[in-house]
Design a protein around this motif. Structure first.
Motif, PDB file in Angstrom:
ATOM      1  N   ILE A  28       5.207  -1.271  -0.370  1.00 16.24           N
ATOM      2  CA  ILE A  28       4.685  -0.446  -1.278  1.00 16.24           C
ATOM      3  C   ILE A  28       3.203  -0.302  -1.127  1.00 16.24           C
ATOM      4  CG2 ILE A  28       6.257  -1.069  -3.239  1.00 16.24           C
ATOM      5  CD1 ILE A  28       4.476  -3.231  -3.871  1.00 16.24           C
ATOM      6  N   TYR A  29       2.364  -1.212  -0.287  1.00 16.93           N
ATOM      7  CA  TYR A  29       1.104  -1.067  -0.158  1.00 16.93           C
ATOM      8  C   TYR A  29       0.866   0.243   0.528  1.00 16.93           C
ATOM      9  CZ  TYR A  29      -3.486  -1.584   1.840  1.00 16.93           C
ATOM     10  OH  TYR A  29      -4.817  -1.280   2.452  1.00 16.93           O
ATOM     11  N   TYR A  30       1.511   0.045   2.045  1.00 19.27           N
ATOM     12  CA  TYR A  30       1.532   1.170   2.869  1.00 19.27           C
ATOM     13  C   TYR A  30       2.000   2.493   2.268  1.00 19.27           C
ATOM     14  CZ  TYR A  30       0.512  -2.672   6.240  1.00 19.27           C
ATOM     15  OH  TYR A  30      -0.112  -3.848   6.830  1.00 19.27           O
ATOM     16  N   HIS A  31       3.173   2.442   1.583  1.00 10.35           N
ATOM     17  CA  HIS A  31       3.550   3.754   1.087  1.00 10.35           C
ATOM     18  C   HIS A  31       2.357   4.288   0.234  1.00 10.35           C
ATOM     19  CE1 HIS A  31       5.827   6.372  -1.663  1.00 10.35           C
ATOM     20  NE2 HIS A  31       5.771   5.751  -2.746  1.00 10.35           N
ATOM     21  N   GLY A  32       1.749   3.434  -0.665  1.00 12.49           N
ATOM     22  CA  GLY A  32       0.736   3.900  -1.540  1.00 12.49           C
ATOM     23  C   GLY A  32      -0.440   4.569  -0.654  1.00 12.49           C
ATOM     24  N   GLU A  33      -0.665   3.953   0.384  1.00 10.62           N
ATOM     25  CA  GLU A  33      -1.619   4.481   1.370  1.00 10.62           C
ATOM     26  C   GLU A  33      -1.371   5.920   1.809  1.00 10.62           C
ATOM     27  OE1 GLU A  33      -4.405   1.502   3.865  1.00 10.62           O
ATOM     28  OE2 GLU A  33      -2.634   1.924   4.414  1.00 10.62           O
ATOM     29  N   ARG A  34      -0.171   6.020   2.125  1.00 13.80           N
ATOM     30  CA  ARG A  34       0.234   7.410   2.889  1.00 13.80           C
ATOM     31  C   ARG A  34       0.398   8.480   1.728  1.00 13.80           C
ATOM     32  NH1 ARG A  34       4.186   3.878   5.149  1.00 13.80           N
ATOM     33  NH2 ARG A  34       5.618   4.438   3.736  1.00 13.80           N
ATOM     34  N   LEU A  40      -4.279  13.963  -1.071  1.00 16.34           N
ATOM     35  CA  LEU A  40      -5.552  14.817  -0.521  1.00 16.34           C
ATOM     36  C   LEU A  40      -5.292  16.134   0.619  1.00 16.34           C
ATOM     37  CD1 LEU A  40      -8.114  12.259   0.370  1.00 16.34           C
ATOM     38  CD2 LEU A  40      -7.247  13.284  -1.866  1.00 16.34           C
ATOM     39  N   LYS A  41      -4.133  16.060   1.213  1.00 15.17           N
ATOM     40  CA  LYS A  41      -3.873  17.273   1.962  1.00 15.17           C
ATOM     41  C   LYS A  41      -3.009  18.291   0.931  1.00 15.17           C
ATOM     42  CE  LYS A  41      -4.326  15.787   6.280  1.00 15.17           C
ATOM     43  NZ  LYS A  41      -5.236  16.582   7.176  1.00 15.17           N
ATOM     44  N   LEU A  42      -2.401  17.895   0.020  1.00 12.33           N
ATOM     45  CA  LEU A  42      -1.637  19.123  -0.815  1.00 12.33           C
ATOM     46  C   LEU A  42      -2.774  19.412  -1.731  1.00 12.33           C
ATOM     47  CD1 LEU A  42       1.646  17.175  -2.045  1.00 12.33           C
ATOM     48  CD2 LEU A  42       1.463  18.987  -0.601  1.00 12.33           C
ATOM     49  N   ARG A  43      -3.644  18.746  -2.271  1.00  2.97           N
ATOM     50  CA  ARG A  43      -4.674  19.334  -2.739  1.00  2.97           C
ATOM     51  C   ARG A  43      -5.399  20.446  -2.215  1.00  2.97           C
ATOM     52  NH1 ARG A  43     -10.092  19.783  -1.617  1.00  2.97           N
ATOM     53  NH2 ARG A  43      -9.999  17.499  -1.243  1.00  2.97           N
ATOM     54  N   LEU A  62      -2.473   4.459  -4.453  1.00  2.00           N
ATOM     55  CA  LEU A  62      -2.216   3.108  -4.126  1.00  2.00           C
ATOM     56  C   LEU A  62      -1.773   2.213  -5.043  1.00  2.00           C
ATOM     57  CD1 LEU A  62      -6.138   2.494  -2.510  1.00  2.00           C
ATOM     58  CD2 LEU A  62      -4.022   2.302  -1.315  1.00  2.00           C
ATOM     59  N   PHE A  63      -1.994   2.423  -6.193  1.00  2.00           N
ATOM     60  CA  PHE A  63      -1.414   1.491  -7.323  1.00  2.00           C
ATOM     61  C   PHE A  63      -0.076   2.091  -7.875  1.00  2.00           C
ATOM     62  CE2 PHE A  63      -5.934  -0.148  -6.813  1.00  2.00           C
ATOM     63  CZ  PHE A  63      -5.602  -1.403  -6.860  1.00  2.00           C
ATOM     64  N   HIS A  64       0.204   3.165  -7.434  1.00  2.00           N
ATOM     65  CA  HIS A  64       1.405   3.731  -8.296  1.00  2.00           C
ATOM     66  C   HIS A  64       2.815   3.138  -8.506  1.00  2.00           C
ATOM     67  CE1 HIS A  64       2.977   5.361  -4.625  1.00  2.00           C
ATOM     68  NE2 HIS A  64       4.072   5.538  -5.209  1.00  2.00           N
ATOM     69  N   ASP A  65       2.883   2.075  -7.459  1.00  2.00           N
ATOM     70  CA  ASP A  65       4.174   1.385  -7.528  1.00  2.00           C
ATOM     71  C   ASP A  65       3.600  -0.256  -7.679  1.00  2.00           C
ATOM     72  OD1 ASP A  65       6.054   3.117  -7.239  1.00  2.00           O
ATOM     73  OD2 ASP A  65       6.288   2.948  -5.085  1.00  2.00           O
TER      74      ASP A  65
END
Length: 205
Positions: A28-34, A40-43, A62-65
């Protein structure tokens, strides 16, 4: 807010946690980083140079999960993050971050969500497909001690309907384009995987 400090806070909270029993520690941490990087790429594609909410999206990602495993984790995470961030962010920042976390799983068509919520929603979906999806499937299969053919059964019987449901939840055309490319890669991998699990070659010789 200090992004680097908050990354460390997120890391300490989640690096040794499992999202659920069949997932490795720290996912969940690495997923949040990605998800933050994907957001930002989508934005850039969706909003151009408007970077006013970049830090908000990165921290929300980062904290969504953070409450994963306690369902509905979006709702509980939105509450939990207010306490986690109270010494690091302004009230306004916390409210925006909490809102993104609350709605990140509530993907409804014809909604009135902000662009920032919808971008993080799409980034979250996209990170679950492509090479990451293959990793998650094999990780789960290994945990369950399942043979290789069981993974192939999943791709034959369940994957397409699951992928369609996730694609239909995406908010933007650019997200669907990225998603389709990821699915194309999965199909090509599985085609090869089927052949090689039978002890055959993938190329003509």
């Amino acid at each position: 807010m200090d992004i680097n400090v908050l990354k460390e806070v997120a890391r300490e909270l989640m690096i040794n946690r499992k999202a659920h029993i069949g997932r490795e520690k720290g996912f969940i941490y690495y997923h949040g980083e990605r998800v933050g990087k994907l957001s930002l790429k989508l934005r850039e594609h969706i909003l151009g140079d408007n970077s006013s909410h970049d830090d908000i999206m990165v921290i929300a990602s980062l904290f969504h999960d953070v409450a994963k495993g306690i369902e509905p984790h979006g709702r509980y995470g939105a509450v939990l993050v207010k306490d986690i961030l109270k010494e690091h962010c302004t009230e306004s920042e916390i409210e925006k971050i909490s809102e993104i976390i609350h709605y990140h799983t509530l993907r409804k068509q014809d909604n009135n969500y902000s662009e920032y919520i919808k971008i993080v929603q799409d980034a979250d979906v996209l990170d679950h497909f492509g090479s990451i999806e293959i990793w998650m499937n094999f990780q789960y299969s290994a945990y369950e001690d399942k043979p290789m053919y069981k993974s192939l059964e999943f791709y034959k019987n369940e994957f397409e309907s699951h992928a369609k449901k996730c694609r239909d939840s995406l908010n933007y055309q650019v997200s669907r384009k990225i998603f389709d490319d990821k699915i194309k890669f999965v199909h090509s991998f599985i085609d090869r995987f089927k052949v090689e699990t039978q002890g055959d070659f993938y190329i003509e010789i």
